[in-house]
Design a protein around this motif. Structure first.
Motif, mmCIF file in Angstrom:
data_model
loop_
_atom_site.group_PDB
_atom_site.id
_atom_site.type_symbol
_atom_site.label_atom_id
_atom_site.label_comp_id
_atom_site.label_asym_id
_atom_site.label_seq_id
_atom_site.Cartn_x
_atom_site.Cartn_y
_atom_site.Cartn_z
ATOM 1 N N ARG A 205 39.211 -5.281 79.489
ATOM 2 C CA ARG A 205 40.671 -5.099 80.047
ATOM 3 C C ARG A 205 40.738 -5.058 81.575
ATOM 4 O O ARG A 205 41.726 -5.518 82.094
ATOM 5 C CB ARG A 205 41.116 -3.633 79.523
ATOM 6 N N SER A 230 36.842 -7.999 74.699
ATOM 7 C CA SER A 230 36.915 -6.611 73.894
ATOM 8 C C SER A 230 38.163 -6.850 73.308
ATOM 9 O O SER A 230 38.932 -7.688 73.487
ATOM 10 C CB SER A 230 37.076 -5.513 74.967
ATOM 11 N N VAL A 245 34.835 -9.355 70.011
ATOM 12 C CA VAL A 245 33.363 -8.727 69.724
ATOM 13 C C VAL A 245 33.631 -7.395 69.399
ATOM 14 O O VAL A 245 34.299 -6.457 69.777
ATOM 15 C CB VAL A 245 32.393 -9.078 70.827
ATOM 16 N N THR A 248 35.557 -4.907 64.396
ATOM 17 C CA THR A 248 36.434 -5.763 63.454
ATOM 18 C C THR A 248 36.580 -7.146 64.313
ATOM 19 O O THR A 248 37.491 -7.794 63.758
ATOM 20 C CB THR A 248 37.856 -4.904 63.794
ATOM 21 N N SER A 263 34.298 -0.794 78.555
ATOM 22 C CA SER A 263 33.784 0.505 78.935
ATOM 23 C C SER A 263 32.691 0.789 77.875
ATOM 24 O O SER A 263 31.943 1.656 78.277
ATOM 25 C CB SER A 263 35.196 1.569 78.653
ATOM 26 N N GLN A 267 33.188 0.998 68.795
ATOM 27 C CA GLN A 267 33.648 -0.124 67.981
ATOM 28 C C GLN A 267 33.126 -1.438 68.849
ATOM 29 O O GLN A 267 33.149 -2.358 68.144
ATOM 30 C CB GLN A 267 35.293 -0.151 67.874
HETATM 31 C C1 LIG Z 1 39.842 0.767 64.098
HETATM 32 C C2 LIG Z 1 39.561 0.468 65.446
HETATM 33 C C3 LIG Z 1 38.712 -1.069 65.573
HETATM 34 C C4 LIG Z 1 38.330 -1.512 66.908
HETATM 35 N N1 LIG Z 1 37.532 -2.711 66.800
HETATM 36 C C5 LIG Z 1 37.064 -2.972 68.131
HETATM 37 C C6 LIG Z 1 36.315 -4.396 68.159
HETATM 38 O O1 LIG Z 1 36.207 -4.842 67.170
HETATM 39 N N2 LIG Z 1 36.058 -4.442 69.499
HETATM 40 C C7 LIG Z 1 36.432 -4.043 70.551
HETATM 41 O O2 LIG Z 1 36.118 -4.434 71.640
HETATM 42 N N3 LIG Z 1 37.178 -2.953 70.723
HETATM 43 C C8 LIG Z 1 37.722 -2.302 69.158
HETATM 44 N N4 LIG Z 1 38.365 -1.322 69.354
HETATM 45 C C9 LIG Z 1 38.855 -0.722 70.571
HETATM 46 C C10 LIG Z 1 37.928 0.255 71.374
HETATM 47 O O3 LIG Z 1 38.143 1.434 70.778
HETATM 48 C C11 LIG Z 1 38.492 0.358 72.856
HETATM 49 O O4 LIG Z 1 39.467 0.529 72.699
HETATM 50 C C12 LIG Z 1 38.175 -1.153 73.501
HETATM 51 O O5 LIG Z 1 37.069 -1.547 73.015
HETATM 52 C C13 LIG Z 1 38.305 -1.006 74.861
HETATM 53 O O6 LIG Z 1 38.167 -2.206 75.730
HETATM 54 P P1 LIG Z 1 37.737 -2.392 76.977
HETATM 55 O O7 LIG Z 1 36.299 -1.820 77.172
HETATM 56 O O8 LIG Z 1 37.780 -3.758 77.510
HETATM 57 O O9 LIG Z 1 38.850 -1.444 77.736
HETATM 58 P P2 LIG Z 1 38.538 -0.068 78.466
HETATM 59 O O10 LIG Z 1 38.172 1.056 77.594
HETATM 60 O O11 LIG Z 1 40.260 0.312 79.079
HETATM 61 O O12 LIG Z 1 37.721 -0.127 79.674
HETATM 62 C C14 LIG Z 1 37.803 -1.059 80.571
HETATM 63 C C15 LIG Z 1 36.392 -0.767 81.774
HETATM 64 O O13 LIG Z 1 36.520 -1.687 82.808
HETATM 65 C C16 LIG Z 1 36.243 -0.999 84.042
HETATM 66 N N5 LIG Z 1 36.803 -1.536 85.074
HETATM 67 C C17 LIG Z 1 38.174 -1.445 85.338
HETATM 68 N N6 LIG Z 1 38.185 -2.254 86.827
HETATM 69 C C18 LIG Z 1 37.120 -2.703 86.918
HETATM 70 C C19 LIG Z 1 36.775 -3.703 88.102
HETATM 71 N N7 LIG Z 1 37.356 -3.977 88.948
HETATM 72 N N8 LIG Z 1 35.459 -4.010 88.046
HETATM 73 C C20 LIG Z 1 34.425 -3.636 87.127
HETATM 74 N N9 LIG Z 1 34.766 -2.724 85.968
HETATM 75 C C21 LIG Z 1 36.025 -2.247 85.752
HETATM 76 C C22 LIG Z 1 36.660 0.538 83.733
HETATM 77 O O14 LIG Z 1 35.751 1.371 84.353
HETATM 78 C C23 LIG Z 1 36.219 0.571 82.282
HETATM 79 O O15 LIG Z 1 35.115 0.987 82.045
HETATM 80 C C24 LIG Z 1 38.865 -0.664 68.014
HETATM 81 C C25 LIG Z 1 39.582 0.444 67.937
HETATM 82 C C26 LIG Z 1 39.822 0.872 66.585
HETATM 83 C C27 LIG Z 1 40.630 2.264 66.516
#
Ligand SMILES: Cc1cc2nc3c(=O)[nH]c(=O)nc-3n(C[C@H](O)[C@H](O)[C@H](O)COP(=O)(O)OP(=O)(O)OC[C@H]3O[C@@H](n4cnc5c(N)ncnc54)[C@H](O)[C@@H]3O)c2cc1C
Ligand SMILES: Nc1ncnc2c1ncn2[C@@H]1O[C@H](COP(=O)(O)O)[C@@H](O)[C@H]1O
Lengths: 314, 249
Positions: A205, A230, A245, A248, A263, A267
Motif C-alpha cells: 500500500r 499485497s 501474493v 488468497t 506491513s 495473510q
Molecule cells: C480473508 C482475507 C484474505 C486476505 N488475503 C490476502 C492476501 O492474499 N495477500 C495480502 O497481501 N493480503 C491479504 N489480506 C489483507 C491483509 O490482511 C492486509 O490488509 C494486507 O496484506 C495489507 O497490505 P499492505 O501491507 O500493503 O498494507 P498496510 O498494512 O497498510 O502496510 C503498509 C506498510 O507500508 C509501510 N510504509 C508506509 N509508507 C512507507 C514508506 N514511504 N516507505 C516504507 N514503508 C512505508 C507502513 O509502515 C506499513 O507497514 C487478506 C485479508 C483477509 C481478511
C-alpha cells in the motif's frame, strides 16, 4: 501399489511448471505409478513435455473440441471417468486446480485434501489450515480414493529425462453445455512468472499509486525478478490481481523475496513463508514483516529504492 | 431472479492469531472472537445488491454449525437477508458433507443462484462451492470478482492465476466469491433490532437426510516451522552487500 493420476495443467501448448512439482509430490507416495492426464483441444506438445518429466510412466491425452478451455464442469466429468482404477488423483493448487479438483472429488464421492504440503504415507498427509498458523496431519480411509490439490510451493520440480508412453484416450460422454468460456484478460508482461520465479519484488500500500509501482517494476527488471503485490495494493488498483501474493493470492517459494512497503499481515506472510531469503524495506521498525525477514531495512522506500536500483544494476 | 441462497460460515475472526494447543490435539478456540467468514460476507453483500438493483429476490442465508452460529445468521439478517436456516451440528463437518447439506436445501428451496465464499478461513479448503455444483449438476463460477445477471444466465469474471477470465453460466448456478467483488456494508443498529423479528429456522443434517461421514481424520495439529529472526541493516549499501554475499544479486 498406488496408481496416481495427475491432472496436467497446460496452456497454449505449454505445460504448467506446477505439473513437475505435482510429480515430485506423487513420487513421495510409496510404490506409486504416475500418470498425467491432459485435457485440451490439442495436447500434443504438452504431452511431449509431460512425458519427459522424470518419474512419469504414462501420459493420457484427451483431445476434444469441448476441451479447448479449462471449464471445471466440462473437465471434471471426464476426469471422474479417467480416475477409475487410480488410487490417487492430484491437481495443482493453482487457480485451475482449485477450481477443478473439488468438483472431481465430489463426483467421485470423496473428500479432498487441499494444499497437500507433505506426504507421510499413501494415506497420510500434511496440510496447512488457518492461513498457515497450524499444520495438520490427516489420514484418509485406505478403502477410498485420495483426491488432493498439491501445494506446489512445497515441492521442487521433478527433473527431466523421463520417457513415459503417450496414449490418446477417448472419453465418450455428453458434456455439459451450461458453462461457456467468454474470454481472458491479463496484463501480460515480459517479466518472469510470479509462481515460478527465483526472485520476486513485491510492493504494498505504501507505494500509494499505480504510477509509483514503476519503482517496483524497475527494481524487478534489474534483478530479473517477477513483480508481486499485497492485497491492499491490488485492492487500491496499484497493481493487477494476478500479482497478489498471500493466502488468497499466490503462494510462492522464490530464492529471494523483497517486500517493499508491506506491513506483513498474516495473510500476506502465508504466501511467502517458503521463500529462501526474505528482505523487507519498511519505514516502521515495528512492522510485523521484520519478524520474518532475513534482512530488514528500516527506511523510506522512496528514498532507498532508487539507490538500491543503482547498486544492483549490473 | 426469485431467490438467492448464501452460505455463511461461523469462523474465527480473521484478526485473531490462531494458536495450536500444546498437546497437538487442535487449535485453541476458547473465548476467541467468532465472525462471519469474510468471503461469505462479500457473498451476502452481492446477494443484497442483486436484490436491491430491482430483482427483489428473496435472500436466504444458510449456515451449518454449532447453535451459536445463530449469531452470524442474525448478523446476516441484520445486513439484509430475508430469512435464515441453521443446520445445527455440534461437530465440524468436512466440506463434502456441508455441500451435501446445501444440496438438500437447494433442492428444497430451488434458488436461482447460490453464493458462497471461495474459501472458509478456518479450514482453508476452497471446496464447498465446487462440490455443491458437482452434486447439484449445475454450473460453477469460482473466485468471482464481478457478477452480471441476464435473464436465465450470469456472466461472471473470475480471478485466475493469469489475470481475469470471463465465463457465462446458465442459472441456477453456484458462484464462489473473491475479495474484490464488493465491499460489505456495515450493520446499523435499527437493522439489528429488525433482524430479531426475521425468521430463523433450525434443522439438522439428519432431517435433511445427510450423513456426517468423516473421511479424513486429523491425527495431529502442529504449529508451523518458525523462520529464524534475521538481521537489520543500516543502509542500502549494506543491504546490497549482504545480498551480494549470499549470491542473490
Ligand atoms: C480473508 C482475507 C484474505 C486476505 N488475503 C490476502 C492476501 O492474499 N495477500 C495480502 O497481501 N493480503 C491479504 N489480506 C489483507 C491483509 O490482511 C492486509 O490488509 C494486507 O496484506 C495489507 O497490505 P499492505 O501491507 O500493503 O498494507 P498496510 O498494512 O497498510 O502496510 C503498509 C506498510 O507500508 C509501510 N510504509 C508506509 N509508507 C512507507 C514508506 N514511504 N516507505 C516504507 N514503508 C512505508 C507502513 O509502515 C506499513 O507497514 C487478506 C485479508 C483477509 C481478511
Ligand atoms: N459450515 C458451513 N456453513 C456455512 N457455509 C459454509 C460452511 N462450510 C463451507 N461453507 C461455504 O463454503 C465456502 C467454502 O468453504 P470451504 O470449502 O470450507 O473453504 C465458505 O466460504 C462458505 O460460503
Amino acid at each position: 501399489m498406488s496408481r496416481i493420476l495427475i491432472i496436467g495443467e497446460h496452456d497454449a501448448g505449454k505445460l504448467n511448471p506446477a505439473v513437475a512439482k505435482c510429480v515430485t509430490c506423487a513420487g513421495a507416495i510409496p510404490g506409486g505409478e504416475i500418470t498425467i492426464a491432459l485435457l485440451g483441444q490439442d495436447t500434443a506438445s504438452a504431452a511431449t513435455q509431460a512425458a519427459a518429466i522424470s518419474g512419469v510412466s504414462h501420459v493420457l491425452r484427451v483431445d476434444r473440441a469441448e476441451n479447448a478451455h479449462a471449464l471445471a464442469a466440462v473437465y471434471a466429468a471426464q476426469i471422474a471417468v479417467l480416475a477409475a482404477g487410480f488410487t490417487h488423483v492430484l491437481g495443482p493448487s493453482t487457480s485451475f486446480g482449485k477450481d477443478l479438483t473439488p468438483r472431481v472429488a465430489a463426483l467421485l464421492g470423496v473428500a479432498q485434501i487441499s494444499d497437500l504440503m507433505a506426504v507421510e504415507s499413501a494415506n497420510r498427509f500434511r496440510r496447512p489450515i488457518y492461513a498457515g498458523n497450524a499444520i495438520i496431519t490427516v489420514e484418509t480411509d485406505p478403502a477410498r480414493k485420495v483426491v488432493a490439490t498439491v501445494r506446489v510451493a512445497s515441492f521442487e520440480a521433478a527433473g527431466s529425462g523421463g520417457t513415459a508412453d503417450i496414449r490418446t484416450q477417448a472419453v465418450d460422454m455428453a458434456l455439459p453445455t451450461h458453462t461457456r468460456f467468454i474470454g481472458t484478460r491479463s496484463g501480460s508482461t515480459d517479466r518472469p512468472d510470479l509462481q515460478t520465479a527465483a526472485k520476486v519484488v513485491s510492493g504494498g500500500r505504501a507505494l500509494a499509486s499505480a504510477e509509483n509501482f514503476k519503482l517496483i517494476y524497475t527494481l524487478a527488471d534489474k534483478l530479473g525478478a517477477a513483480a508481486g503485490a499485497s492485497r491492499a495494493a491490488v485492492d487500491a488498483g496499484f497493481a493487477p490481481n494476478e500479482m497478489q501474493v498471500g493466502q488468497t493470492g499466490k503462494i510462492i517459494s522464490p530464492e529471494l523475496y523483497i517486500a517493499v512497503g508491506i506491513s506483513g499481515a498474516i495473510q500476506h506472510l502465508t504466501g511467502i513463508k517458503d521463500a529462501r531469503t526474505i528482505v523487507a524495506i519498511n519505514k516502521d521498525p515495528e512492522a510485523p514483516i521484520f519478524e520474518v525477514a532475513d534482512v530488514g531495512l528500516v527506511a523510506d522506500l522512496f528514498q532507498v529504492l532508487p539507490e538500491l536500483e543503482r547498486l544492483v544494476g549490473g | 431472479m426469485k431467490k438467492i441462497m448464501v452460505c455463511v460460515k461461523r469462523v474465527v475472526d480473521y484478526n485473531v492469531r490462531v494458536r495450536v494447543k500444546p498437546d497437538a490435539s487442535g487449535v485453541m478456540l476458547d473465548g476467541v472472537k467468532m465472525s462471519i467468514n469474510p468471503f461469505d460476507e462479500i457473498a451476502l453483500e452481492e446477494a443484497l445488491r442483486i436484490k436491491e438493483r430491482g430483482s427483489n429476490a428473496e435472500v436466504l442465508a444458510v449456515s451449518l454449525g454449532v447453535g451459536d452460529a445463530q449469531q452470524q445468521l442474525r448478523t446476516a439478517l441484520a445486513m439484509g437477508a430475508d430469512r435464515a436456516i441453521l443446520i445445527q451440528s455440534d461437530n465440524a463437518v468436512e466440506p463434502l458433507v456441508a455441500a451435501q447439506a446445501f444440496l438438500a436445501l437447494a433442492k428444497k428451496e430451488s434458488p436461482d443462484l447460490v453464493l458462497l465464499g471461495k474459501q472458509a478461513i478456518d479450514d482453508d479448503a476452497n471446496q464447498c462451492g465446487q462440490m455443491l455444483a458437482a452434486l447439484w449438476d449445475r454450473p460453477q463460477a469460482t473466485f468471482a470478482s464481478k457478477v452480471e445477471l441476464e435473464p436465465g444466465k450470469a456472466r461472471v469474471t473470475r480471478e485466475v492465476d493469469a489475470g481475469l477470465e470471463t465465463i457465462e453460466v446458465d442459472l441456477p448456478a453456484v458462484v464462489t466469491v473473491d475479495l474484490r467483488l464488493n465491499e460489505p456494508r456495515y450493520v446499523k443498529l435499527p437493522d439489528i433490532m429488525k433482524a430479531k423479528k426475521k425468521p430463523l429456522d433450525v434443522t439438522t443434517l439428519a432431517e435433511l437426510g445427510v450423513e456426517a461421514t468423516q473421511m479424513c481424520k486429523v491425527v495431529r495439529t502442529e504449529p508451523p516451522a518458525q523462520r529464524q529472526k534475521g538481521i537489520l541493516v543500516k543502509d542500502v549499501a549494506e543491504l546490497a552487500d549482504v545480498l551480494k554475499k549470499k549470491g542473490l544479486i
